[in-house]
Design a protein around this motif. Structure first.
Motif, PDB file in Angstrom:
ATOM      1  N   TYR A 131     -68.860  12.551   6.113  1.00 35.12           N
ATOM      2  CA  TYR A 131     -68.438  12.935   7.467  1.00 35.12           C
ATOM      3  C   TYR A 131     -69.613  13.479   8.272  1.00 35.12           C
ATOM      4  N   LEU A 132     -70.422  14.350   7.681  1.00 35.79           N
ATOM      5  CA  LEU A 132     -71.507  14.983   8.422  1.00 35.79           C
ATOM      6  C   LEU A 132     -72.531  13.968   8.912  1.00 35.79           C
ATOM      7  N   ARG A 133     -72.797  12.933   8.104  1.00 40.35           N
ATOM      8  CA  ARG A 133     -73.821  11.978   8.500  1.00 40.35           C
ATOM      9  C   ARG A 133     -73.375  11.113   9.688  1.00 40.35           C
ATOM     10  N   THR A 134     -72.085  11.140  10.045  1.00 40.71           N
ATOM     11  CA  THR A 134     -71.618  10.420  11.235  1.00 40.71           C
ATOM     12  C   THR A 134     -71.885  11.209  12.513  1.00 40.71           C
ATOM     13  N   LEU A 135     -72.206  12.505  12.377  1.00 39.52           N
ATOM     14  CA  LEU A 135     -72.475  13.312  13.561  1.00 39.52           C
ATOM     15  C   LEU A 135     -73.861  12.987  14.112  1.00 39.52           C
TER      16      LEU A 135
END
Length: 412
Positions: A108-112
């Motif tokens: 999820y974080l790497r999509t930010l």
């Protein structure tokens, strides 16, 4: 004066915050893995514990493989030692691949926006921490370089440092699905040969530094190829085939897809270590009966790990259960398909270690394959009827296999 901190400070603070999250996730997932495997961990610690050996001798023994590679010598030894240690490093990362990747939180974080650029640095830092047990030979060799009797300490130390960084780089590229990992592995192997040739040591250092640099330059271009490439087993699935054959083909496809491939490397590495022990036990100093007993005991984890793949197949097949039920395909067909694939996998993995017993037991040694296949079938049946974490049923299965295999090999 601006109230905002400089950009470099903000990026550094963000990096260490992300690293802390990744470390907490890894520690939590790894601790659970160790708790689930506490019997195997305790057994391994008791086996390898050198309580009666002086500390200096232990350090020298641990650093011996690195010393023989760095200081040159036999090309066969250097390549064998490096391949064995590299397979162990890949297997070490494969069994905890999801925890090392960061799991669902990092996905999820790497999509930010802006966070994906930290991925490589976070991966390598986390892998360096996770690989500390594997890097002990390099640390031990570094300690021995501090002794007064050692010459060429700086050169050897730099080579050892370059060698030690190859593993986290290969692991990171494998975990992220890039064929560039093969470039790093190939350059390291060529460097092993260069270290064994007089006058080529500088070339080895160039390979050990240039290989990773080229791999990181090409990793994005090669990652897509690896993830889109697939085994064309699906084309063999058809209406004219028996349902068990189709299910077996689907099982094989599920085990060979890229997301599962790193974990399969762990099994290959373990089987390779068993095969090495089948030829190297005499050089280590074991008596024949002790070596045979240990080798037969080494088949037990292989049996359980192969049978445990049924849990992976069951999870992969979960979305298809309503469809299979509507087609009249019950649990018996899926059990037979799983059994065929897993027995074939066990026979392929165990063939080389079994062949090493041929000089002692002749053709009777190959009876271990049906005995092990039977143990896989029994364990698979246990997994389908009881909790897979139950210890005593698996202990009885392991003891029965070991006793039967021991009788076949030693009393044929």
């Amino acid at each position: 004066m601006s109230r905002h901190p400089p950009l470099e400070v903000s990026r550094s603070r963000l990096f260490f915050r992300l690293l802390g999250w990744r470390l907490r996730h890894y520690a939590d997932a790894t601790l659970k893995l160790l708790l689930r495997r506490w019997q195997s961990v305790l057994f391994a610690l008791l086996v390898v514990s050198p309580a009666a050996t002086p500390l200096a001798a232990q350090i020298d023994a641990v650093g011996t493989p690195v010393r023989k590679i760095v200081e040159g010598g036999s090309p066969a030894y250097a390549l064998t030692a490096w391949l064995t240690l590299s397979l162990l490093a890949i297997a070490w990362a494969a069994v905890q691949a999801d925890a090392l990747r960061g799991g669902a939180p990092w996905r999820y974080l790497r999509t930010l926006p802006g966070l994906s650029r930290f991925e490589t640095g976070l991966d390598l830092t986390l892998l360096l921490i996770a690989d500390l047990p594997l890097l002990l030979p390099f640390a031990a060799y570094g300690i021995t370089l501090l002794g007064p009797a050692r010459s060429g300490g700086l050169e050897h130390g730099l080579l050892a440092l370059a060698l030690g960084t190859q593993w986290p780089i290969v692991q990171q590229l494998v975990l992220r699905g890039s064929w560039a990992a093969l470039l790093v592995a190939a350059s390291a192997l060529i460097a092993m040969l260069a270290l064994c040739v007089d006058g080529a040591r500088e070339f080895a250092f160039v390979l050990l530094t240039g290989g990773p640099i080229a791999a990181f330059r090409l990793r994005r271009r090669l990652t897509g190829v690896m993830k889109t490439g697939s085994w064309r087993i699906g084309s063999r699935i058809g209406q004219h085939l028996h349902p068990v054959v189709n299910l077996a083909a689907m099982d094989a496809l599920a085990l060979m897809q890229w997301s599962q491939l790193p974990a399969r490397v762990a099994l290959l590495a373990y089987a390779g270590i068993l095969g090495w022990f089948g030829t190297g036990w005499e050089a280590v100093g074991f008596q024949p009966q002790v070596a045979v007993g240990l080798l037969l005991a080494g088949f037990v984890p292989l049996i359980f790990q192969v049978a445990g793949l049924a849990l992976t197949l069951r999870a992969e097949r979960a979305p298809m259960r309503p469809l299979l039920a509507s087609l009249g395909i019950g649990t018996a067909a899926t059990f037979v398909a799983d059994l065929l694939v897993l027995v074939a996998a066990f026979c392929l993995l165990a063939f080389l270690p079994v062949a090493k017993l041929y000089p002692l037991a002749g053709s009777y040694a190959f009876l271990i394959l049906p005995l092990g296949s039977t143990a896989v079938a029994v364990t698979l049946a246990l997994y389908s009827t009881i909790d897979a974490t139950r210890f005593w049923p698996k202990l009885v299965t392991a003891a029965a296999f070991w006793l039967a295999a021991w009788r076949v090999v030693m009393f044929h």
